[in-house]
Design an enzyme around this catalytic site. Structure first.
Site, PDB file in Angstrom:
ATOM      1  N   CYS A 167       0.820  -1.200   0.000  1.00 45.06           N
ATOM      2  CA  CYS A 167       0.000   0.000   0.000  1.00 45.06           C
ATOM      3  C   CYS A 167       0.857   1.254   0.000  1.00 45.06           C
ATOM      4  O   CYS A 167       2.071   1.208  -0.107  1.00 45.06           O
ATOM      5  CB  CYS A 167      -0.902   0.002   1.236  1.00 45.06           C
ATOM      6  N   ASP A 227      -3.170  -8.421   9.012  1.00 47.52           N
ATOM      7  CA  ASP A 227      -2.039  -8.055   9.851  1.00 47.52           C
ATOM      8  C   ASP A 227      -2.125  -6.625  10.360  1.00 47.52           C
ATOM      9  O   ASP A 227      -1.471  -6.278  11.342  1.00 47.52           O
ATOM     10  CB  ASP A 227      -0.719  -8.286   9.121  1.00 47.52           C
ATOM     11  N   ILE A 286      13.206 -11.444 -17.851  1.00 48.29           N
ATOM     12  CA  ILE A 286      13.420 -10.468 -18.908  1.00 48.29           C
ATOM     13  C   ILE A 286      14.735 -10.793 -19.608  1.00 48.29           C
ATOM     14  O   ILE A 286      15.769 -10.972 -18.965  1.00 48.29           O
ATOM     15  CB  ILE A 286      13.472  -9.035 -18.332  1.00 48.29           C
ATOM     16  N   SER A 317      11.511 -12.223  -4.761  1.00 43.84           N
ATOM     17  CA  SER A 317      12.757 -11.882  -5.449  1.00 43.84           C
ATOM     18  C   SER A 317      13.958 -12.412  -4.666  1.00 43.84           C
ATOM     19  O   SER A 317      13.837 -12.788  -3.497  1.00 43.84           O
ATOM     20  CB  SER A 317      12.883 -10.362  -5.624  1.00 43.84           C
ATOM     21  N   GLY A 318      15.119 -12.384  -5.311  1.00 43.84           N
ATOM     22  CA  GLY A 318      16.348 -12.859  -4.676  1.00 43.84           C
ATOM     23  C   GLY A 318      17.228 -11.754  -4.137  1.00 43.84           C
ATOM     24  O   GLY A 318      18.403 -12.001  -3.814  1.00 43.84           O
TER      25      GLY A 318
END
Length: 634
Positions: free
Chosen positions: A2, A100, A291, A363-364
């Protein structure tokens, strides 16, 4: 995921202008297109944009406690909220939702400012306590989620998830912060807690602030730091098993969502590790996206495809052209202040691709910082062995002279750039590391800046940023120290900023398992030679993942997201570069030595030198400040 915004009156109980607060909130519509909420009363206004991920039916914000005393707006995910809710319910708190956000309200009631110690996740939130006439701001441990604030001349605190939220307020000071200019041209971003504007700040990661009406503006208080406390090391096999178990658990807690979920898959070690763990935890195929580039040296999709095939993922791939520079002005609008990491372009594209399939992506990011994956770590440690052989009093004059006399060779592989090595050996460890990561060297910045800007700086140097973090470092191990410096500067100022803005531009939530704080606390305590062994970075991570990933993925040279800036500046962006840097608004700022900028442009476009990095940083600086019309007068 958000966006939040707010106005808090520090002096009186003036009710904020509701239309103004709504405009501030609307400026970040992209962060939460699903819903918007607004609340104003005497002395406080809170606003929220919502991207619904958990408890889609409820969880609207601003959210009030059952007794109406507390109100919160929040951006992020607290992954252990169910466990906390159960603990708080056992203590007598009654929950009305299954999200949460409500946990934050009752955690504040139960534990006060120390509630942040209990949260596992990424977050930035503002909590108003009506009875105490106070506002509590907090940011997660690594700064995955952003939080900006400023105290206006009339005593109002304004804050938001992006700098554009504050810029929507007409009373925001828009004076240039000269120190931020120095920082930016050294690092390519403006590091916390500064912004490009004077008296406008970013909350530091792992910090909080408690504002009370009628009291002085508080200092940011640190509630967490990377500990680097040594952990027990058993056998290599046990250590590898423990790493995989801990990483798998960090991934598992990030799989909770009521919307489509997937992962970025670059073909590198870190993103591949996350996908491997996800595939072992899910019964359904993992959604993955990659990509590619039409230039082979930047294209990693063949390695991503190997991982996708091994784990039978729903894999989506898109190729980006090497002339994908149309995003330049759009990027400047996303980041709100100068930001010079050109990999923001492919990052934007991969987020765009992911959003077509999912609302949440793992993600890493963080793996390179944790496990010493960057090439610069190897170079620094090689140089460190040389630095340790001679005292600084001898090295500084000897190698300083050699560094000044030796010709520059940007075109050559680093192993042949003796000038750079000599310059590094003439410095102490922290100075040398800053020198190695700077996009514009001390000498370049001195030549680039105008005399007016130098007077405004009053001797300030970006070195003080690194020196401050080094002084606060919990470790003096040479490798661990530079990892700590990266986590305090590059990780938050560059990597996490890039991912947050690129993902939220597409209303995509990105989760980062490698930055799970229990995982971090354990990894930070591992001996340095389990991270960088000889010339092999990520040693333990790679050994641990051998049963899970192809050797081609684990042991190939690191590539990373790259774009052909040098080619652009001699081709399709040639005229724009000259116009924006030499003829446009940039000269009018009085910030730069225009003769030096003309030299940079001419040398690059003639092919005599490669000045891609400083030219891109100048171009992005000009694009970012175009609407502010900064000018030095002193």
């Amino acid at each position: 995921m958000c966006g939040i915004a707010g106005i808090f009156d520090l002096r009186e109980q003036r009710e904020p202008d509701r239309d103004l607060l709504a405009a501030m909130n609307q400026s970040q519509f992209h962060r939460g297109p699903d819903e918007g909420g607004l609340h104003t009363e005497a002395g406080i206004g809170l606003a929220h944009r919502r991207l619904s991920i958990i408890d889609l039916a409820s969880g609207q914000q601003p959210m009030f406690s059952a007794d109406g005393n507390l109100c919160v707006v929040y951006n992020g995910e607290i992954y252990n909220f169910r466990e906390l809710a159960a603990e708080l319910a056992a203590l007598g708190h009654v929950f009305r939702t299954h999200c949460d956000t409500e946990v934050i309200l009752y955690a504040w009631q139960q534990w006060g400012e120390r509630c942040v110690d209990r949260f596992r996740g990424m977050f930035a939130f503002a909590l108003y306590d009506r009875a105490a006439r106070s506002l509590f701001l907090a940011r997660d441990r690594f700064g995955i989620k952003p939080l900006f604030y400023s105290v206006l001349a009339d005593g109002q605190l304004i804050f938001g998830s992006e700098l554009k939220v504050l810029k929507a307020h007409p009373a925001l000071p828009r004076q240039l912060e000269p120190q931020a200019v120095e920082d930016y041209f050294a690092l390519g971003y403006v590091p916390e807690p500064k912004t490009i504007y004077r008296d406008v700040y970013k909350m530091r990661p792992g910090h909080s602030m408690l504002f009370r009406r009628g009291e002085a503006v508080p200092q940011q208080q640190q509630y967490w730091d990377i500990p680097f406390q040594p952990v027990a090391v058993a056998s290599a096999a046990d250590l590898q098993d423990e790493l995989v178990a801990r990483l798998r658990e960090a991934v598992q807690v990030r799989l909770v969502a009521e919307v489509p979920l997937g992962a970025f898959l670059s073909g590198g070690v870190d993103s591949s590790a996350v996908v491997a763990m996800m595939a072992q935890l899910q019964s359904e195929p993992v959604n993955t996206c990659a990509i590619g580039f039409d230039v082979k040296q930047f294209n990693e999709t063949e390695y991503a495809a190997q991982v996708a095939q091994r784990y039978h993922t729903n894999h989506f791939e898109e190729t980006v052209g090497s002339d994908d520079f149309d995003l330049l002005d759009q990027l400047a609008g996303l980041y709100d202040e100068p930001y010079a990491d050109s990999s923001a372009i492919p990052t934007y594209r991969v987020c765009q691709l992911a959003k077509r399939r999912v609302t949440v992506a793992l993600s890493g990011d963080g793996g390179d910082e944790h496990f010493a994956g960057y090439r610069r770590y190897r170079w620094h440690m090689n140089e460190e062995r040389l630095r340790s052989a001679l005292p600084l009093g001898l090295r500084r004059p000897l190698f300083g002279a050699l560094g000044r006399l030796y010709p520059k060779a940007d075109w050559a592989p680093r192993v042949f750039r003796a000038k750079t090595t000599f310059q590094a050996l003439a410095r102490n460890s922290v100075e040398a590391y800053l020198h190695s990561v700077s996009i514009c060297s001390d000498e370049q910045r001195a030549a680039m800046f105008s005399d007016q800007l130098k007077r405004e700086l009053q001797g300030y140097s970006v070195q003080s940023v690194f020196d401050e973090h080094a002084a606060n470092s919990p470790t003096d191990d040479p490798l661990s120290l530079i990892q700590y410096l990266d986590m305090k500067t590059y990780l938050v100022g560059d990597i996490l900023t890039k991912v947050d803005r690129a993902s939220m531009a597409h209303a995509l939530e990105v989760r980062v398992p490698f930055l799970d704080h229990p995982f971090t606390e354990w990894v930070s305590g591992l001996p340095a030679d389990w991270k960088l062994r000889g010339q092999e970075g990520k040693y333990l991570l790679k050994k641990s993942l051998e049963p899970h990933l192809p050797n081609d993925v684990l042991y190939r040279p690191k590539m990373g997201f790259g774009v052909p800036l040098g080619k652009w500046f001699r081709g399709p962006l040639k005229e724009r570069l000259r116009r924006d840097l030499l003829e446009g608004e940039l000269p009018a700022t009085g910030l730069f030595n225009q003769a030096y900028l003309e030299r940079l442009v001419n040398e690059h476009q003639s092919g005599r030198r490669d000045h891609s990095a400083p030219l891109w940083s100048l171009l992005m600086f000009q694009a970012a400040i175009r609407d502010d019309h900064f000018a030095l007068t002193g």
